[in-house]
Design a protein around this motif. Structure first.
Motif, PDB file in Angstrom:
ATOM      1  N   LEU A 118      -4.197  -2.848   4.492  1.00 27.82           N
ATOM      2  CA  LEU A 118      -3.247  -2.427   5.513  1.00 27.82           C
ATOM      3  C   LEU A 118      -2.814  -0.980   5.290  1.00 27.82           C
ATOM      4  O   LEU A 118      -2.712  -0.191   6.235  1.00 27.82           O
ATOM      5  CB  LEU A 118      -2.033  -3.354   5.526  1.00 27.82           C
ATOM      6  N   GLU A 119      -2.569  -0.613   4.043  1.00 26.09           N
ATOM      7  CA  GLU A 119      -2.187   0.765   3.734  1.00 26.09           C
ATOM      8  C   GLU A 119      -3.303   1.738   4.101  1.00 26.09           C
ATOM      9  O   GLU A 119      -3.055   2.822   4.632  1.00 26.09           O
ATOM     10  CB  GLU A 119      -1.846   0.903   2.249  1.00 26.09           C
ATOM     11  N   VAL A 158      -3.724 -16.321   3.293  1.00 27.79           N
ATOM     12  CA  VAL A 158      -2.820 -15.182   3.369  1.00 27.79           C
ATOM     13  C   VAL A 158      -2.671 -14.847   4.852  1.00 27.79           C
ATOM     14  O   VAL A 158      -3.617 -14.968   5.637  1.00 27.79           O
ATOM     15  CB  VAL A 158      -3.347 -13.961   2.586  1.00 27.79           C
ATOM     16  N   VAL A 159      -1.484 -14.450   5.229  1.00 25.29           N
ATOM     17  CA  VAL A 159      -1.170 -14.202   6.636  1.00 25.29           C
ATOM     18  C   VAL A 159      -0.718 -12.759   6.795  1.00 25.29           C
ATOM     19  O   VAL A 159       0.129 -12.271   6.034  1.00 25.29           O
ATOM     20  CB  VAL A 159      -0.060 -15.150   7.136  1.00 25.29           C
ATOM     21  N   ALA A 160      -1.280 -12.076   7.767  1.00 21.73           N
ATOM     22  CA  ALA A 160      -0.873 -10.713   8.099  1.00 21.73           C
ATOM     23  C   ALA A 160      -0.437 -10.678   9.557  1.00 21.73           C
ATOM     24  O   ALA A 160      -1.087 -11.283  10.418  1.00 21.73           O
ATOM     25  CB  ALA A 160      -2.021  -9.729   7.874  1.00 21.73           C
ATOM     26  N   GLU A 161       0.646  -9.973   9.824  1.00 18.62           N
ATOM     27  CA  GLU A 161       1.147  -9.866  11.190  1.00 18.62           C
ATOM     28  C   GLU A 161       1.324  -8.402  11.553  1.00 18.62           C
ATOM     29  O   GLU A 161       1.875  -7.617  10.775  1.00 18.62           O
ATOM     30  CB  GLU A 161       2.472 -10.602  11.329  1.00 18.62           C
ATOM     31  N   THR A 163       5.562  -3.137  12.997  1.00 20.97           N
ATOM     32  CA  THR A 163       5.890  -3.780  11.720  1.00 20.97           C
ATOM     33  C   THR A 163       4.661  -4.491  11.181  1.00 20.97           C
ATOM     34  O   THR A 163       4.046  -5.299  11.881  1.00 20.97           O
ATOM     35  CB  THR A 163       7.038  -4.793  11.892  1.00 20.97           C
ATOM     36  N   LEU A 164       4.322  -4.191   9.938  1.00 15.25           N
ATOM     37  CA  LEU A 164       3.205  -4.840   9.255  1.00 15.25           C
ATOM     38  C   LEU A 164       3.790  -5.755   8.187  1.00 15.25           C
ATOM     39  O   LEU A 164       4.487  -5.278   7.284  1.00 15.25           O
ATOM     40  CB  LEU A 164       2.286  -3.796   8.613  1.00 15.25           C
ATOM     41  N   SER A 165       3.540  -7.032   8.296  1.00 18.77           N
ATOM     42  CA  SER A 165       4.094  -7.977   7.319  1.00 18.77           C
ATOM     43  C   SER A 165       2.996  -8.883   6.789  1.00 18.77           C
ATOM     44  O   SER A 165       2.015  -9.171   7.484  1.00 18.77           O
ATOM     45  CB  SER A 165       5.210  -8.818   7.956  1.00 18.77           C
ATOM     46  N   THR A 166       3.151  -9.296   5.547  1.00 13.64           N
ATOM     47  CA  THR A 166       2.190 -10.221   4.928  1.00 13.64           C
ATOM     48  C   THR A 166       2.949 -11.322   4.197  1.00 13.64           C
ATOM     49  O   THR A 166       4.077 -11.126   3.743  1.00 13.64           O
ATOM     50  CB  THR A 166       1.270  -9.494   3.927  1.00 13.64           C
ATOM     51  N   ARG A 209       6.919  -1.675   6.772  1.00 10.00           N
ATOM     52  CA  ARG A 209       6.112  -2.576   5.945  1.00 10.00           C
ATOM     53  C   ARG A 209       6.983  -3.680   5.368  1.00 10.00           C
ATOM     54  O   ARG A 209       8.052  -3.398   4.823  1.00 10.00           O
ATOM     55  CB  ARG A 209       5.445  -1.788   4.820  1.00 10.00           C
ATOM     56  N   GLU A 210       6.506  -4.896   5.469  1.00 11.85           N
ATOM     57  CA  GLU A 210       7.181  -6.054   4.871  1.00 11.85           C
ATOM     58  C   GLU A 210       6.125  -6.848   4.103  1.00 11.85           C
ATOM     59  O   GLU A 210       5.656  -7.881   4.556  1.00 11.85           O
ATOM     60  CB  GLU A 210       7.847  -6.916   5.950  1.00 11.85           C
ATOM     61  N   PHE A 211       5.732  -6.320   2.941  1.00 12.39           N
ATOM     62  CA  PHE A 211       4.626  -6.896   2.190  1.00 12.39           C
ATOM     63  C   PHE A 211       5.121  -7.852   1.107  1.00 12.39           C
ATOM     64  O   PHE A 211       6.077  -7.566   0.397  1.00 12.39           O
ATOM     65  CB  PHE A 211       3.797  -5.790   1.520  1.00 12.39           C
ATOM     66  N   ALA A 212       4.432  -8.990   1.001  1.00 13.79           N
ATOM     67  CA  ALA A 212       4.672  -9.932  -0.085  1.00 13.79           C
ATOM     68  C   ALA A 212       3.536  -9.801  -1.096  1.00 13.79           C
ATOM     69  O   ALA A 212       2.458  -9.295  -0.782  1.00 13.79           O
ATOM     70  CB  ALA A 212       4.738 -11.354   0.463  1.00 13.79           C
TER      71      ALA A 212
END
Length: 265
Positions: free
Chosen positions: A126-127, A193-196, A183-186, A146-149
């Protein structure tokens, strides 16, 4: 005479016909499947045609793109070059680049890449995609959140998945007015794994929502989009054993959700 198999006559013991029961079958589903098969055959023929003509298009167009870039650079260095000439050269270069992108997308749709998958981290992909989209984000005057887990690795062809997110981020930017936010979230859900990718843009008309993954379907103006982007995105995601879905509301924005399997230990 012989009666159809779906016709039953009620004949009581005392004689005469008391009633007739007709049994029918709804063939709507069958007709829909027939249409899909015909559509798939057409797409297959398009893929074969694309493979044969793209080479002939790419060779001269690569020359046009390269020479126009050189001419544009030289023209910018000359003080006597008129703004009109610069604009014409810029349009030639941009037009040739757009044709080359289209042919690459067409080949990508018709013949998936043969690169071998590797263990990669989704957040890093994503980055990388955001880095490729810096100019699009800046031009649209929007921000990226970014909302990365923390995630386990996935097995993927890196360049293909980056292409997926570049496409989704670019679409999000085009759907928003200045001041918007993508917004990119994982997150992890079980063995996936889920990416939005979510935007605050115009949203998608409900009548178009069911067709956005169809090849050549586009809501953009003529010359602004090929309509291949999201069909390629879906194909790449599914080739990785994943799936993609979309949720959108007019005037509120759109969210694309990708689910990909965790790599085997």
């Amino acid at each position: 005479g012989a009666l159809p198999a779906d016709l039953v006559i009620l004949n009581p013991p005392r004689g005469g016909v008391e009633g007739v029961i007709a049994i029918g079958q709804d063939i709507t589903v069958i007709k829909e499947l027939e249409k899909r098969i015909i559509h798939a055959e057409k797409l297959a023929s398009i893929g074969q045609l694309a493979a044969s003509v793209v080479h002939e298009i790419n060779n001269p167009m690569t020359a046009v793109a390269a020479y126009s870039e050189v001419l544009l650079m030289n023209a910018r260095l000359r003080p006597d070059t008129s703004p009109g000439d610069l604009e014409k050269l810029r349009k030639i270069h941009e037009g040739s680049q757009r044709i080359l992108r289209f042919t690459r997308d067409l080949v990508s749709y018709a013949r998936p890449a043969k690169d071998r998958p590797e263990r990669v981290l989704l957040n890093a992909l994503l980055e990388q995609a955001v880095g490729y989209c810096e100019h699009v984000v800046a031009q649209a005057q929007v921000s990226v959140r970014r909302e990365f887990a923390e995630l386990p690795p996935i097995s993927a062809v890196r360049s293909n998945l980056v292409q997926v997110f570049v496409n989704l981020i670019t679409n999000a930017c085009h759907a928003m007015s200045p001041g918007g936010q993508v917004t990119l979230s994982t997150r992890r859900e079980g063995q996936e794994v889920v990416a939005e990718v979510r935007d605050t843009g115009t949203g998608i008309d409900p009548k178009h929502l069911g067709r956005i993954f169809e090849p050549f379907f586009t809501t953009k103006e003529v010359g602004k989009g090929t309509g291949l982007g999201l069909s390629i995105v879906q194909g790449i995601v599914e080739s990785h054993g994943g799936r993609i879905s979309v949720d959108s509301k007019l005037g509120e924005g759109t969210a694309f959700t990708l689910r990909l399997p965790v790599a085997a230990s």
